[in-house]
Design an enzyme around this catalytic site. Structure first.
Site, short mmCIF file in Angstrom:
data_model
loop_
_atom_site.label_atom_id
_atom_site.label_comp_id
_atom_site.label_asym_id
_atom_site.label_seq_id
_atom_site.Cartn_x
_atom_site.Cartn_y
_atom_site.Cartn_z
N HIS A 1 0.84 -1.21 0.00
CA HIS A 1 0.00 0.00 0.00
C HIS A 1 0.87 1.26 0.00
O HIS A 1 1.39 1.64 1.04
CB HIS A 1 -0.87 0.05 1.26
N HIS B 1 -0.94 -1.66 7.31
CA HIS B 1 -0.77 -1.78 5.85
C HIS B 1 0.14 -0.68 5.32
O HIS B 1 0.69 -0.79 4.24
CB HIS B 1 -2.13 -1.77 5.14
N LEU C 1 -6.60 -4.61 11.50
CA LEU C 1 -6.98 -3.26 11.91
C LEU C 1 -7.67 -3.26 13.27
O LEU C 1 -8.44 -4.16 13.60
CB LEU C 1 -7.87 -2.63 10.82
N GLY D 1 -10.21 2.17 9.02
CA GLY D 1 -10.46 0.78 9.40
C GLY D 1 -10.26 0.55 10.89
O GLY D 1 -11.06 -0.14 11.53
N ASN E 1 -8.80 10.02 5.69
CA ASN E 1 -8.56 10.27 4.26
C ASN E 1 -9.77 9.92 3.41
O ASN E 1 -9.73 9.92 2.18
CB ASN E 1 -7.31 9.51 3.78
N HIS F 1 -6.65 1.27 -3.71
CA HIS F 1 -5.30 1.76 -3.52
C HIS F 1 -4.40 0.75 -2.85
O HIS F 1 -3.26 1.04 -2.55
CB HIS F 1 -5.32 3.04 -2.73
N GLU G 1 -13.88 -7.92 26.20
CA GLU G 1 -12.87 -8.99 26.12
C GLU G 1 -11.82 -8.69 25.06
O GLU G 1 -10.63 -8.93 25.25
CB GLU G 1 -13.53 -10.34 25.81
N ASP H 1 -26.11 -22.11 33.05
CA ASP H 1 -26.00 -21.01 32.07
C ASP H 1 -26.24 -21.49 30.64
O ASP H 1 -26.59 -20.71 29.76
CB ASP H 1 -24.64 -20.31 32.16
N HIS I 1 -23.07 -20.41 26.95
CA HIS I 1 -21.89 -20.17 27.79
C HIS I 1 -20.96 -21.39 27.88
O HIS I 1 -19.91 -21.30 28.48
CB HIS I 1 -22.33 -19.79 29.22
N ARG J 1 -15.41 -24.35 36.78
CA ARG J 1 -16.24 -23.68 37.77
C ARG J 1 -16.52 -24.65 38.92
O ARG J 1 -16.40 -24.31 40.09
CB ARG J 1 -17.57 -23.27 37.13
C1 LIG Z 1 -9.20 -6.73 10.57
C2 LIG Z 1 -8.80 -6.38 9.17
N1 LIG Z 1 -9.71 -6.50 8.18
C3 LIG Z 1 -9.37 -6.24 6.90
C4 LIG Z 1 -8.10 -5.85 6.58
C5 LIG Z 1 -7.69 -5.62 5.13
N2 LIG Z 1 -7.46 -4.19 4.90
C6 LIG Z 1 -6.23 -3.68 4.82
S1 LIG Z 1 -6.28 -1.99 4.69
C7 LIG Z 1 -7.96 -1.98 4.72
C8 LIG Z 1 -8.78 -0.78 4.75
C9 LIG Z 1 -8.10 0.42 4.31
O1 LIG Z 1 -8.86 1.53 4.67
P1 LIG Z 1 -8.37 2.46 5.82
O2 LIG Z 1 -8.38 1.76 7.08
O3 LIG Z 1 -9.17 3.70 5.71
O4 LIG Z 1 -6.86 2.73 5.44
P2 LIG Z 1 -6.32 3.57 4.20
O5 LIG Z 1 -6.45 2.71 3.02
O6 LIG Z 1 -7.13 4.79 4.10
O7 LIG Z 1 -4.91 3.81 4.53
C10 LIG Z 1 -8.45 -3.27 4.79
C11 LIG Z 1 -9.89 -3.57 4.80
C12 LIG Z 1 -7.19 -5.72 7.64
N3 LIG Z 1 -5.94 -5.36 7.45
N4 LIG Z 1 -7.58 -5.98 8.92
MG LIG Z 2 -8.84 5.52 5.01
#
Ligand SMILES: Cc1ncc(C[n+]2csc(CCOP(=O)(O)OP(=O)(O)O)c2C)c(N)n1
Ligand SMILES: [Mg+2]
Length: 694
Positions: free
Chosen positions: A36, A76, A139, A179, A208, A284, A436, A493, A497, A544
């Site tokens: 990226h 990324h 993310l 994200g 962005n 992108h 959690e 439960d 659970h 438990r």
């Molecule tokens: C939990 C998770 N889900 C999906 C992805 C795949 N992924 C990488 S970047 C991205 C999204 C990019 O959007 P943003 O967070 O706005 O970053 P930007 O491209 O603007 O830098 C995704 C879905 C990931 N890295 N982690």
């Molecule tokens: Mg973004």
């Protein structure tokens, strides 16, 4: 846009440095043909301003305990971090946290972005690259970790600072993306950070307006500032990521903010300088392509054909900024810590031990031993007792629960224990709330800060934090999970659970040490194993319900736990006609069956098997000793998915396990319904013997 015909000329060093970050990211991604570039291009000024002018960090020593932490939660954008680590000259560190003479990232490493065995993997990985404070990419995790780091920093400060001796006063900065803020774990973590008033925490949100699939507006329209205001954060805006003055103002605003974490919302353009992408907001997550690389470089007034160009003066510029400031700060700190060591030798010793992940002398004193008791106690009960003894000996063994401390028995209750709470950060009892996942992420952040964290919840809800457990395993950090209510044995439960597949799924996770002890004395041994781990997370899986405490004068010592599986009871001649194996609460069913078989003259063996992964690391000879290949009559008993047991019972063996979800009922009815009775184990044993004879 004005494009100069004279590349590089006239650019101030700061612009030159920012554009160097950008072009290194562009070239790294282009060369790898994957990655990226857009986010680093947009964020370069943000990272530049922070590292060059604010971060209290000495590139010469990325392990300095009082350094500010930088977390690139938008993993990324890894080339952004790698470029900065290279340009600032951050030194290498061994997996043992020893400083090395080489650099964390070289220009050559940047050229090997995303290649096998390079120090520049696709997403930043802790332990692989010095200067990478935590593994990011999934993310939301990085910002979650940053909350744990801020927690640890507050705790360390309150526990170890003395008047005139601010040994710990560092800050945590994290760059996050749309994200990160969309992911649930990010929201949980933000809520926790706001509640705890973590004023040492600063998130820089790269707003962005775009995500992978297209405009962020397709899926994200909330007022982020208002949301964080609601969490109790200080929210500030920078309307243009290229405005270095505005960025500086925002960082200063953070530094002057007390009693609240800070969110800096930065409006940026992904792929800044790349007109095509900017205009279209196109996907992108891919290299720019040769043509666009040229266009972008032209925009930056860069030689269009140059690759991995680092203009003269750029690295020196960073040395004059972060390098000089960092060295001075660390030198000053080193002198202060020297003095501190003279005045407070015990505290300094603790800090040093913590940094090396060593245990203090006497860590195992006063551990309980439990007398034989047919009625026994829940392993959560014995677990709580052992934890309390250990925490008394190891001051930095700290943690809490996701609102189940009373059930998990994780509260520390000895003389002098306090809660960790907003404004009073020295306590060892943490209240993560019903979060959690954020707890899991925060525990990781605490562990990389070198305290020894534990966190509890119901075993079933390990699913709610699994992504963070996975990262702890990948990062090789010694987080401790206390998972109680470990089976249908929790009773009323009901199936929502009652864990079924959690044992199998966590056993499948590389690097995670999982222990499901059978009785109170196995719990002691399990804790002993766990506490001595330095580079592995551990899950302690506890009941438990009460389980009998075995008479160890009659059966083997619980010290066998350290081998993962051991012969608890055996045929007198050591030549059993059937092997009964189990973990946790089911071991006692096997012992009962064994005793019954003995009265009938049938030779049985009971193998208690608290940890598959530890057992797998034993020698072949030991494994064969426990499970002699010639004994094919084998029965495994576990109140969980049977997945995986065939490797121990063999093709002809029997597994008494769960093949469906549980049910809501008193335990005795559940045990009967699902066949977890001595009679049923006996029947299975007899059948296995008969089958083996055929
Ligand atoms: C939990 C998770 N889900 C999906 C992805 C795949 N992924 C990488 S970047 C991205 C999204 C990019 O959007 P943003 O967070 O706005 O970053 P930007 O491209 O603007 O830098 C995704 C879905 C990931 N890295 N982690
Ligand atoms: Mg973004």
């Amino acid at each position: 846009m004005v494009v100069s015909e004279q590349p590089l000329l006239g650019q101030e060093l700061k612009t030159l440095s920012i554009n160097t970050i950008r072009t290194l990211a562009i070239d790294g991604v282009q060369q790898a043909n994957s990655g990226h570039p857009g986010a680093p291009m947009g964020l370069a000024p943000v990272a530049y301003s922070l590292w060059q002018n604010f971060l209290r960090y000495d590139p010469e020593d990325p392990t300095w305990p009082n350094r500010d932490r930088f977390v690139l939660s938008a993993g990324h954008a890894s080339m952004l971090l790698y470029a900065v680590l290279y340009l600032t000259g951050v030194r290498g560190v061994s997996p043992e946290y020893e400083r090395l003479g080489d650099f964390a990232v070289t220009l050559d490493d940047l050229k090997k972005f995303r290649q096998l065995d390079s120090r520049t993997p696709g997403h930043p990985e802790y332990r692989m690259t010095a200067g990478v404070e935590t593994t990011t990419g999934p993310l939301g995790q990085g910002i979650g970790n940053s909350v744990g780091m801020a927690i640890a920093a507050k705790w360390l400060g309150e526990r170890y600072n003395r008047p005139g001796f601010e040994i710990f006063n560092y800050n945590i900065y994290s760059i996050c993306s749309d994200g990160d803020l969309m992911e649930g774990v990010g929201s949980e973590a933000a809520s926790l950070a706001g509640h705890l008033k973590l004023s040492n925490l600063c998130w820089i949100y790269d707003s962005n307006h775009v995500t992978l699939d297209g405009p962020a507006a397709w899926s994200f329209s909330e007022d982020v500032g208002a949301r964080f205001g609601g969490y109790g954060w200080n929210v500030t805006h920078v309307t243009d990521a290229n405005d270095l003055d505005a960025l500086a103002k925002a960082y200063n605003n953070f530094l002057h903010t007390t009693e609240r974490p800070t969110l800096i919302i930065v409006n940026s353009h992904i792929g800044y300088g790349s007109p095509h992408k900017q205009d279209t907001n196109a996907a992108h997550g891919e290299p720019l392509g040769e043509e666009e690389v040229r266009l972008s470089k032209k925009f930056y007034r860069w030689p269009e054909d140059a690759k991995f160009l680092v203009p003269d003066g750029v690295r020196e510029h960073f040395q004059q900024g972060i390098g000089k400031r960092g060295r001075e700060l660390r030198d000053k700190w080193a002198k202060l810590f020297d003095e501190y060591g003279k005045k407070f030798p015990e505290l300094a010793e603790q800090i040093n031990q913590m940094q090396q992940r060593e245990l203090p002398a006497g860590w195992d004193k006063n551990l309980p031993t439990f007398p034989a008791d047919a009625k026994g106690l829940g392993t959560r009960e014995s677990g709580g007792k052992v934890l309390n003894a250990l925490a008394q000996n190891i001051p930095w063994l700290i943690g809490g629960s996701a609102d189940l401390a009373t059930s998990n028995k994780t509260a520390l209750k000895f003389e002098g224990t306090k809660d960790f709470e907003a404004g009073s950060y020295g306590g060892c009892n943490f209240h993560f709330g019903i979060r959690e996942h954020a707890m899991g992420a925060a525990l990781n952040g605490m562990a990389v800060s070198k305290v020894r964290p534990f966190g509890g919840t119901f075993f079933n809800f390990s699913d709610y934090m699994r992504p963070s457990v996975r990262l702890a395993s990948l990062m090789e950090i010694p987080v401790i999970y206390v998972y109680t209510h470990d089976s249908i044995g929790l009773g009323e439960d009901g199936p929502t659970h009652q864990p079924i597949e959690q044992l199998a799924s966590l056993r499948a996770m590389p690097g995670l040490v999982l222990l499901r002890p059978a009785d109170a004395n196995e719990v002691v041994e399990a804790w002993k194993v766990i506490i001595q781990l330095r580079d592995k997370p551990a899950a302690l899986v506890l009941t438990r319900q009460a389980v009998p405490t075995f008479d160890r004068s009659k059966y083997a010592s619980a010290s066998g736990v350290s081998q993962g599986a051991y012969i608890l009871a055996d045929a007198v001649d050591g030549k059993p006609s059937v092997i009964l194996m189990a973990t946790g609460s089911e071991v006692s069913l096997c012992v009962n069956a064994y005793e019954q078989l003995k009265t009938e003259g049938v030779k049985a063996r009971v193998v208690s098997m608290p940890s598959w992964d530890i057992f797998e690391k034993q020698s072949d000879a030991y494994k064969k000793q426990v499970f002699p290949p010639e004994v094919t009559a084998r029965v495994a008993v576990e109140m969980a998915s049977t997945f995986g047991w065939s490797q121990y019972v063999g093709l002809t063996g029997t597994v008494v396990g769960m093949h469906r979800f549980g049910a809501s009922a008193p335990i005795k009815d559940l045990l009967k319904k699902f066949g977890f009775t001595t009679e049923n184990v006996l029947a299975a044993a007899r059948e296995a013997i008969a089958k083996a004879k055929k």
